[in-house]
Design a protein around this motif. Sequence first.
Motif, short mmCIF file in Angstrom:
data_model
loop_
_atom_site.label_atom_id
_atom_site.label_comp_id
_atom_site.label_asym_id
_atom_site.label_seq_id
_atom_site.Cartn_x
_atom_site.Cartn_y
_atom_site.Cartn_z
N ARG A 153 -14.74 2.48 15.98
CA ARG A 153 -13.75 1.85 16.87
C ARG A 153 -13.67 0.34 16.56
NH1 ARG A 153 -15.80 3.71 22.26
NH2 ARG A 153 -15.28 5.78 21.50
N GLN A 154 -14.84 -0.28 16.41
CA GLN A 154 -14.90 -1.72 16.12
C GLN A 154 -14.36 -2.01 14.72
OE1 GLN A 154 -15.54 -3.86 18.35
NE2 GLN A 154 -16.01 -2.22 19.79
N LEU A 155 -14.71 -1.14 13.79
CA LEU A 155 -14.32 -1.36 12.39
C LEU A 155 -12.80 -1.33 12.22
CD1 LEU A 155 -15.95 -1.85 9.80
CD2 LEU A 155 -15.67 0.57 9.25
N TYR A 163 -8.44 3.71 10.50
CA TYR A 163 -7.47 4.29 11.44
C TYR A 163 -7.54 5.82 11.40
CZ TYR A 163 -2.95 6.34 12.70
OH TYR A 163 -1.98 7.16 13.21
N VAL A 164 -7.64 6.38 10.18
CA VAL A 164 -7.76 7.84 10.04
C VAL A 164 -9.03 8.31 10.75
CG1 VAL A 164 -8.22 9.70 8.37
CG2 VAL A 164 -6.38 8.07 7.96
N CYS A 165 -10.11 7.60 10.49
CA CYS A 165 -11.40 7.99 11.04
C CYS A 165 -11.41 7.88 12.57
CB CYS A 165 -12.45 7.07 10.42
SG CYS A 165 -14.08 7.74 10.45
N HIS A 206 -1.34 0.71 15.62
CA HIS A 206 -1.46 0.81 14.17
C HIS A 206 -0.06 0.94 13.59
CE1 HIS A 206 -2.40 2.41 10.19
NE2 HIS A 206 -1.50 3.34 10.45
N PHE A 207 0.15 0.30 12.45
CA PHE A 207 1.45 0.46 11.76
C PHE A 207 1.27 1.15 10.43
CE2 PHE A 207 2.28 -3.31 14.45
CZ PHE A 207 3.32 -2.78 15.20
N ASP A 208 2.13 2.11 10.16
CA ASP A 208 2.21 2.70 8.82
C ASP A 208 3.32 1.97 8.08
OD1 ASP A 208 0.33 4.91 9.30
OD2 ASP A 208 1.85 5.64 10.69
N GLY A 209 3.32 2.06 6.77
CA GLY A 209 4.31 1.34 5.97
C GLY A 209 5.74 1.82 6.25
N TYR A 210 6.68 1.01 5.86
CA TYR A 210 8.09 1.29 6.12
C TYR A 210 8.51 2.67 5.59
CZ TYR A 210 13.09 0.58 6.50
OH TYR A 210 14.42 0.72 6.83
N HIS A 211 7.94 3.03 4.42
CA HIS A 211 8.33 4.31 3.79
C HIS A 211 7.32 5.41 4.07
CE1 HIS A 211 11.62 2.42 1.67
NE2 HIS A 211 10.79 1.44 1.34
N ASP A 212 6.44 5.18 5.03
CA ASP A 212 5.34 6.14 5.29
C ASP A 212 5.31 6.49 6.78
OD1 ASP A 212 3.05 7.64 4.66
OD2 ASP A 212 1.70 5.93 4.89
N GLN A 213 6.48 6.89 7.29
CA GLN A 213 6.62 7.07 8.74
C GLN A 213 6.64 8.54 9.16
OE1 GLN A 213 7.06 4.61 11.31
NE2 GLN A 213 6.15 3.33 9.74
N GLN A 238 -0.90 6.53 4.84
CA GLN A 238 -1.65 6.37 6.09
C GLN A 238 -1.09 7.21 7.23
OE1 GLN A 238 -0.95 2.16 5.64
NE2 GLN A 238 -3.06 1.72 6.18
N TYR A 239 0.22 7.50 7.21
CA TYR A 239 0.79 8.28 8.32
C TYR A 239 -0.08 9.52 8.57
CZ TYR A 239 3.59 11.41 11.08
OH TYR A 239 3.98 12.29 12.06
N ALA A 240 -0.48 9.73 9.81
CA ALA A 240 -1.51 10.73 10.10
C ALA A 240 -1.16 12.14 9.60
CB ALA A 240 -1.80 10.74 11.60
#
Length: 614
Positions: A50-52, A149-151, A70-77, A212-214
């Motif tokens: 959580r801290q990391l 974020y994934v973790c 959290h933000f994912d990239g413009y093309h990764d939504q 990164q998008y979940a």
Amino acid sequence: MEMLDEENSKKLEGLGNEHVLKRVREAIELCRPGRVTVITDSQEDIDYIRQLALKTGEEKPLSMEGHTVHFDGYHDQARDKGNTKYLLPKGMKISRYINSTEREAGLKEVLGFLDGSMEGKEMLVRFFCLGPLNSRFSLAALQITDSTYVCHSEDILYRKGYGHFKKLKNPRDFFFFLHSAGRLENGVSKDIDKRRIYIDLETNSVYSVNNQYAGNSVGLKKLAMRLAIKKASQKGWMTEHMFIMAAQGPQGRKTYFTGAFPSACGKTSTAMIPGQAIVADDIAYLRPWDDGTLHAVNVEQGIFGIIQDVNPRDDPLIYKALTTPRELILSNVLVVDGKPYWLGMGQELPEKGINYSGEWFKGKRGPDREEIPPANKNARYTIRLCELDNLDEKAEDPEGVPVSGFIFGGRDSDTSPPVAQSLSWGHGTLMAASLESETTAATLGAVGERKHCPMANLDFLSIPLGRYIRDYLGFGKKIQKPPLIFSVNYFLKDKGKFTNEILDKKVWLLWMEGRVHNEFGALKTPIGFIPEYQDLKKLFQEIFKKDYTREEYEKQFTIRIGKLLEKFQRIEKIYSEEEGMPEEFKRELESQKERLEQARKEYEEDEVPPSGFE
Ligand code: SPV
Ligand code: MN
């Protein structure tokens, strides 16, 4: 392995599983992280993640306690269907719908992108249990990622499984997920053109990189679901894209339903209908049970839900959870002074702030020249189910819950009525296999196109469609008391306007609940049983104090024979080109068309009001 210090080595070795050790070692050698951290089930380790996530900046704190963005990239939504592929031996295909690539070449490509991908970064190694702990349903999953974020998301969404791994009967029997966000720029994956999500059914492994998008990155969600669909088919159970909920009947009676809807078509909001109880919102494992019923469990313990249109009127329970202090992650919303905003939240949105495009202002255009909305249509929230007041008491039961009904729904503006019950299990299988829906922002690509979505599960199938449908038909025979099968459609329009209010789904649900207990009659139409007017009138009165008129009923439940015939022609074409379809299914489809054609002849009309079937 100098990146793996003594403390972390000990945690790994503590599992006493050489196969886990081997896979972690290989991942370290390939990705070459700056350091490796193994996360156990201890509170200390969980707090560390959580801290990391805040320290790396993948998440930023919001004003409300416990909330981060959290933000994912413009093309990764959204889910990248084009780059999600199965790795198969040369010359093999699963189905023409199912994306695949040659195994050797695919592995080389994705492992090439993962090579050195974690240089200077921290590799996180985590253990999870899919399904409740200590259950026949439990499946072990090992996730390795360089994304905090994934973790962190997985910590909210899945059950901790370090302890479960220690007890594995077969030490090889776990799913393996290796993910790297790749090179980052302003905190988001930079090499989107090299985004790949490759699934190796042979070793139950998934490799995901440069995203990164979940839906692309979180191994345990749709990637594990793909592996589990194959496993279930081999072992005689089911993995479905379904919510699980308890509908509340009269006198405290509880009736469990599961429901499959394509993404962004009302699935979560059905599972969250006020006054009912939720078990799961996205993925279910189902098994024929010793008592002759079908039992279901939630694979997950949290919700990764669409935030658009969550407002106090239409989704009061989620709205409350999202606007009070607790641990949660919002993604791709608009942030101004530590406060999040999203589309359809029931208030005016600010004209500037920070969003998935960086500094945002009204009228800003993206690299594709499209005007950027304040928040993405697929912006999401990540929350634990146990935070909700309406969580069902059996949500963690290792035995699951007995399912009395399956509900299938899509986004269909002109063909199907708001609710119908199939004539039989076989007909219900056809109903589910004929689901069509207009595409939404949950996947990359055009929205609003009508697409065939059998069981709302086509995107995730790892077995041929014909085999999947054969399995389905088989369950109707294998289970003594199979669930009833229903279809719903919340999106029916008349002259361009929705024929229903958003909350009307509660009426359809309680009608289905009553049908399970033989409490309502029904009209038999060519496409199944539909409600009788007086029952709906009574339900609308009881639930909403609303006077439901016969005119509304007629508009909603007119059987649109012309449109239905067109639909089943489309469906027939699709399945005639699909290999290995069972004969029983072909007969169901044939009978469905015959019943519609017969009705057209009899009534000499393209549309028949419900009174025609009295
Ligand atoms: C869906 O799209 O069906 C979801 C979200 O539930 S994702 O994680 O993208 O699959
Ligand atoms: Mn889903």
